[in-house]
Design an enzyme around this catalytic site. Structure first.
Site, PDB file in Angstrom:
ATOM      1  N   HIS C 104      41.519  44.665  35.134  1.00  0.00           N
ATOM      2  CA  HIS C 104      40.570  44.228  36.046  1.00  0.00           C
ATOM      3  C   HIS C 104      40.308  42.988  35.925  1.00  0.00           C
ATOM      4  CE1 HIS C 104      36.129  44.146  37.595  1.00  0.00           C
ATOM      5  NE2 HIS C 104      36.969  44.314  38.534  1.00  0.00           N
ATOM      6  N   SER C 105      40.395  42.202  36.957  1.00  0.00           N
ATOM      7  CA  SER C 105      39.735  40.810  36.993  1.00  0.00           C
ATOM      8  C   SER C 105      40.658  39.959  35.736  1.00  0.00           C
ATOM      9  CB  SER C 105      38.268  40.797  36.430  1.00  0.00           C
ATOM     10  OG  SER C 105      37.692  39.329  36.763  1.00  0.00           O
ATOM     11  N   PHE C 106      40.196  39.302  34.946  1.00  0.00           N
ATOM     12  CA  PHE C 106      40.842  38.634  33.618  1.00  0.00           C
ATOM     13  C   PHE C 106      41.843  39.584  33.091  1.00  0.00           C
ATOM     14  CE2 PHE C 106      40.716  37.794  29.069  1.00  0.00           C
ATOM     15  CZ  PHE C 106      41.502  36.706  28.852  1.00  0.00           C
ATOM     16  N   GLY C 108      43.847  41.252  34.091  1.00  0.00           N
ATOM     17  CA  GLY C 108      45.211  41.273  34.692  1.00  0.00           C
ATOM     18  C   GLY C 108      46.137  40.480  34.037  1.00  0.00           C
TER      19      GLY C 108
END
Lengths: 274, 274, 274
Positions: C104-106, C108
């Site tokens: 999720h988010s960073f 990734g």
């Protein structure tokens, strides 16, 4: 070539430490807001009737000022400054403070200018499928060239410098999710729109210096502008707001104001609350 | 550099005064439509079975013509013109008028050409996650280069100039919201697709002169084309229609035709009605 | 000028005949998956508490590894490689196989690097509103310049090379659909984020050679990045995955993990299943 507009996407709240968000603790669970709702082109203040009723039912104070060249005003020869003055005067006359100032469509350009004049009365700006013009732009500058040319032809063919929205455009672009019967009913409220304010280039330098919190409410079936490839509501115009709160709904440009006013009211509340 | 295509985004209905929309007053509240549904690649007329049943239940007349190179046709060596002729002949043979001509996916290119040949029989064109080609383009021109190269490799490796859609592509791009069991079931209907019509460049000058009303139905989980950055269904292809009615749903490319046919039928009705 | 990135949009599964999808027939109707959930910045493993509970209730095995510089780790002076090592070591220590690795988010960027190190343990990668960096990029390279500059200022003003997310940014960008009370509650979990990994340029050549199946889960009210015009989650980053499965939901970046964890769990299942 690089589509991002550096000048206006400023990092917001660099002085965030000064914002007393600790004060939020004192808010009641059910926040009561004061909405000032500013309609767009080919509409008048009655556009908000259902939405205003739904917001009032939820406990909010709601104002729906009419502005120059619209509603009962017989004079269609108005400027953008006159329209802005109508709203500014209304706010001053009622001595409104801490307002959630909402602009729909063309109303976005109006609240941009109103915010420049009475920034201290405004708690938050909410743009609902609304134009957010760059400094020096006119609304017409944000239309695809063939649409702008079409509007220029309609303007030239009018006797009083107005543009009447042809029914087929209204039906396909403004009320695309409505039934034909609904579209015809809504169309009875459509009056010729003063053309000049749509083509006036606006000085918006002060707007882009205001720290006022901002929200953008986007309805994804809105078809008034092409959504993408250099045009459209979100993200094309919304990103000009710098830091903004995004709220998304599934409506179109006009239909839901009549058929689902409570939904719109809820979305405006989500966009407007602290 | 400027992504907007001036030539094809013409201001529509400049002669709108000639359109007898006053005649709409005589329509019954529950409008009965005649749909002609044109499927896309890796499908046949049975693609429409559930949707057609739902539309008929709502009172509409529905035709689902099969076209050359598909269904029971053993000859896969077909041209785009042969496919168009199949639909045109079907419409003429059944003497259909005032039809809502719907194209899905590759079927968009078919209804573009059918509209050129029998414009007076068509009440409205509906593109459902469908290709809207520019004049002189092929469908392959709208694929990202690596996808096009992949299709060219598959084409070259076939014995009869067809392209078989590999299951992993079908599963991820065409039925991404389905369960694996549903995807496998749907895949049993997928047959090798005649390659030639996907690579033929089409003369579409007449299409772009037709005043026929148009709608675009976009399902936002459709993953067949990248959505944005120079590719995709909406707005990349939809804006080529000039004035069009937008309807949006939450489905993908194939799944809902089987799992939610009544939803698709309702969306097609919203796209097709006056 | 041409926004499509040729190098990384490779035609996937050109050797699809080797994929034993016939083997899918042996799967039970209710597929049981092993999820490894990797959180993003300004979060720790508790971000997943509600979602993990919902997934476990549906029969899945769920791991939520903490990584360096986060949670109880007092050392904020970490590198991206240390973060990656935390997750790789967790997977090895628990001897996990056939995992659905979610970022999720960073997160990734973390699963991109983890996938390079333990590709054979991974069944599918799922990016949920997550960064998919190009080879040689840093996360900061995907931020609009004014946002990056703002982060650089916050970083420079910290004593331990961290970035604390100001509440107004968190409220408008991360939890835009939440109430203020929810936003304030969520904000109590936000800790200063180690800055260095956000600015490290990553070698991702191996990632772009991996045949691992991939999905992208996009929530359309997510407002952390501008969605379009050269930035954003989908399609801007998702198309870098080549072939990927798209799943779309209506949430924002953080809120639904708390308010609708079962919805997120269902979407993650749809993204992760075969």
């Amino acid at each position: 070539m690089f589509p991002f507009i550096h000048e206006i996407y400023r990092f917001p709240y660099s002085d965030y430490r000064a914002i007393p968000y600790g004060g939020y603790d004192r808010l009641p669970a059910q926040q009561r807001l004061t909405f000032v709702l500013v309609h767009g082109s080919w509409a008048d203040a009655h556009f908000w009737d259902g939405i205003a009723a739904a917001l009032r039912k939820a406990g909010h104070i709601v104002h729906t000022p009419e502005y120059a060249g619209h509603g009962h005003d017989p004079n269609k020869n108005v400027t953008h400054a006159m329209i802005t003055k109508s709203v500014v005067d209304y706010i001053a006359r009622h001595n409104l403070h801490d307002i959630i100032l909402v602009g729909h469509s063309f109303g976005g350009t109006v609240i941009q200018k109103v915010a420049e004049q009475v920034p201290n009365r405004i708690k938050r700006l909410v743009f609902w499928d609304a134009f957010v013009l760059k400094d020096g732009e006119s609304l017409a500058d944000e239309l695809p060239p063939p649409t702008r040319q079409g509007f220029e032809q309609l303007r030239a063919s009018s006797r009083d410098d107005t543009i009447m929205l042809p029914f087929p455009l209204f039906r396909e672009l403004f009320v695309n999710t409505a039934s034909l019967e609904q579209a015809q009913q809504f169309y009875t409220s459509v009056a010729p729109e003063p053309a000049k304010p749509l083509f006036e280039k606006l000085d918006l330098k002060k707007f882009y210096s205001l720290p006022t919190p901002k929200s953008y409410l986007y309805f994804y079936q809105d078809n008034v502008l092409p959504q993408g490839e250099g045009y459209g509501w979100h993200p094309h115009m919304s990103i000009r707001l710098g830091l903004f709160r995004l709220i998304v709904g599934d409506g179109d440009h006009f239909t839901d104001s009549r058929t689902r006013p409570a939904l719109v009211a809820q979305k405006l509340y989500e966009a407007g609350r602290d």
